[in-house]
Design a protein around this motif. Structure first.
Motif, mmCIF file in Angstrom:
data_model
loop_
_atom_site.group_PDB
_atom_site.id
_atom_site.type_symbol
_atom_site.label_atom_id
_atom_site.label_comp_id
_atom_site.label_asym_id
_atom_site.label_seq_id
_atom_site.Cartn_x
_atom_site.Cartn_y
_atom_site.Cartn_z
ATOM 1 N N ASN A 25 0.802 -1.208 0.000
ATOM 2 C CA ASN A 25 0.000 0.000 0.000
ATOM 3 C C ASN A 25 0.840 1.265 0.000
ATOM 4 O O ASN A 25 0.562 2.198 -0.724
ATOM 5 N N LYS A 81 2.467 1.735 -3.316
ATOM 6 C CA LYS A 81 1.447 2.146 -4.285
ATOM 7 C C LYS A 81 1.115 3.636 -4.105
ATOM 8 O O LYS A 81 0.998 4.391 -5.061
ATOM 9 N N GLN A 82 0.987 4.007 -2.827
ATOM 10 C CA GLN A 82 0.644 5.400 -2.519
ATOM 11 C C GLN A 82 1.738 6.361 -2.967
ATOM 12 O O GLN A 82 1.454 7.418 -3.517
ATOM 13 N N THR A 131 3.909 5.832 -5.361
ATOM 14 C CA THR A 131 3.905 5.894 -6.820
ATOM 15 C C THR A 131 2.815 6.846 -7.284
ATOM 16 O O THR A 131 3.026 7.676 -8.170
ATOM 17 N N GLU A 132 1.651 6.748 -6.641
ATOM 18 C CA GLU A 132 0.527 7.610 -7.011
ATOM 19 C C GLU A 132 0.884 9.077 -6.780
ATOM 20 O O GLU A 132 0.615 9.931 -7.624
ATOM 21 N N GLU A 133 1.505 9.350 -5.635
ATOM 22 C CA GLU A 133 1.897 10.728 -5.329
ATOM 23 C C GLU A 133 2.909 11.260 -6.341
ATOM 24 O O GLU A 133 2.846 12.422 -6.745
ATOM 25 N N ASP A 137 3.186 10.224 -9.455
ATOM 26 C CA ASP A 137 2.441 10.424 -10.701
ATOM 27 C C ASP A 137 1.714 11.764 -10.685
ATOM 28 O O ASP A 137 1.734 12.517 -11.667
ATOM 29 N N ILE A 138 1.055 12.046 -9.566
ATOM 30 C CA ILE A 138 0.302 13.300 -9.431
ATOM 31 C C ILE A 138 1.258 14.489 -9.564
ATOM 32 O O ILE A 138 1.017 15.424 -10.322
ATOM 33 N N LEU A 188 -3.880 10.150 -15.845
ATOM 34 C CA LEU A 188 -4.156 9.392 -14.618
ATOM 35 C C LEU A 188 -5.639 9.141 -14.358
ATOM 36 O O LEU A 188 -5.992 8.420 -13.427
ATOM 37 N N ILE A 211 -8.961 12.135 -10.345
ATOM 38 C CA ILE A 211 -8.244 12.131 -9.054
ATOM 39 C C ILE A 211 -8.959 13.056 -8.079
ATOM 40 O O ILE A 211 -9.353 14.170 -8.429
ATOM 41 N N LYS A 236 -6.493 14.186 -2.674
ATOM 42 C CA LYS A 236 -5.151 13.701 -3.021
ATOM 43 C C LYS A 236 -4.285 14.778 -3.646
ATOM 44 O O LYS A 236 -3.129 14.927 -3.291
ATOM 45 N N TYR A 237 -4.820 15.541 -4.633
ATOM 46 C CA TYR A 237 -3.911 16.457 -5.335
ATOM 47 C C TYR A 237 -3.777 17.836 -4.705
ATOM 48 O O TYR A 237 -2.757 18.495 -4.914
#
Ligand code: C2E
Ligand code: MG
Ligand code: MG
Ligand code: MG
Length: 282
Positions: free
Chosen positions: A16, A19-20, A22-24, A26-27, A69, A72, A76-77
């Protein structure tokens, strides 16, 4: 067996957090592109007057459908935009979209209502903030009193004197400000009456647990406090008829929440306004 379970949950935790992260990343990498290509679109959530049960205004909320993406959440962003200085551009893009919309409707003699925009503390305290706001009003022919700003409660902690000065300047321009998410920050109550806010927005977490006596008492107290210092209490996150009834009983004048409307696109808000009767049509 217990050991095996611990092992499993540890690896889930690892997955997790990776993953988080990586997501951050990406954003972070897509924010500039998204801004450049105006992938952000402002949505509007109606605010309801509890006496008339009519829409009295809207809150503007940022939405991002990234070409890379997908959709979102602002939860998050927005924090990532705040950490990277991109939040100013997001706030100003929302401002622009709202003012263009209001100006068009005014030109077409259509009904408009006040719109509240969220401003991040970083932007609020930015040396260019007031200048940015003035500039944007030069570009669009919209009376400033149709725009309100929402700032979070923690704002006064940063620099009380500066906050007061900025709020006074905004008020001189005709722009009123609300304290957002009231009750969950760590504000000092002694500052509150000295700050020229016009509204206190009671955080959703209190409204959603109003069926608990302690939470009910907190909501009651915030409503009374707001009234005693001549600010208007507004309830956030109303989801049930029961919550509405309790708030009305406590003398809360207005609120917003999924019980009435979810945030909607500008074209949906347009339909809502066009089907509502204006005061003189009644
Ligand atoms: P906020 O300003 O307190 O906005 C209220 C949030 O509660 C919104 O979430 C809204 O969609 C949600 N909400 C409204 N009614 C209900 C309800 O009945 N139930 C539930 N569960 N939720 C409800 P959203 O749009 O995800 O925005 C989250 C936060 O992100 C906002 O909290 C605000 O702090 C920030 N934000 C959003 N747009 C912007 C923006 O354009 N600029 C800045 N600086 N911050 C923004
Ligand atoms: Mg808000
Ligand atoms: Mg809020
Ligand atoms: Mg909130």
């Amino acid at each position: 067996n217990a050991q095996k379970r611990t092992g499993t949950s540890y690896s889930i935790y690892e997955d997790n957090s990776t993953k988080q992260l990586t997501e951050e990343m990406d954003i972070l990498n897509q924010l500039a592109y998204g801004l450049q290509h105006e992938e952000f679109e402002v949505y509007l959530q109606p605010k309801i007057n509890f006496q008339t049960i009519e829409v009295e205004g809207f809150e503007a909320l940022s939405r991002w459908n990234s070409s890379k993406l997908g959709f979102i959440s602002p939860v998050k962003y927005i924090p990532i935009a705040e950490q990277t200085g991109k939040i100013k551009a997001i706030d100003l893009l929302n401002f622009k979209q709202i003012l263009i919309w209001l100006e068009n409707r005014m030109n077409e003699n259509k009904k408009i209502l006040p719109i509240a925009l969220n401003i991040s503390p970083d932007h609020f305290y930015d040396p260019d903030f007031l200048e940015n706001i003035r500039n944007i009003f030069y570009q669009y022919n919209v009376p400033p009193h149709y725009i309100k700003l929402e700032v979070t409660e923690s704002i006064e902690l940063v620099d009380f004197k500066k906050a007061k000065e900025i709020l006074n300047q905004l008020r001189l321009m005709g722009i009123e400000c609300s304290i957002d998410d009231f009750g969950i920050g760590f504000s000092s109550l002694s500052y509150l009456p000295q700050l020229p806010f016009s509204e206190i927005k009671i955080d959703r977490s209190f409204v959603s647990s109003m069926n608990e006596p302690g939470m009910y008492a907190i909501v009651q107290t915030i409503i009374q406090l707001a009234k005693n210092i001549e600010m208007r209490p507004i309830a956030e996150g109303i989801e049930t008829e029961e919550q509405l009834a309790m708030l009305q009983q406590l003398g809360c004048p207005a609120g917003q929440g999924y019980y009435f409307y979810k945030p909607m696109s500008i074209s949906e808000a347009e339909q809502l306004l066009d089907t509502q009767k204006t005061a003189d049509e009644k």
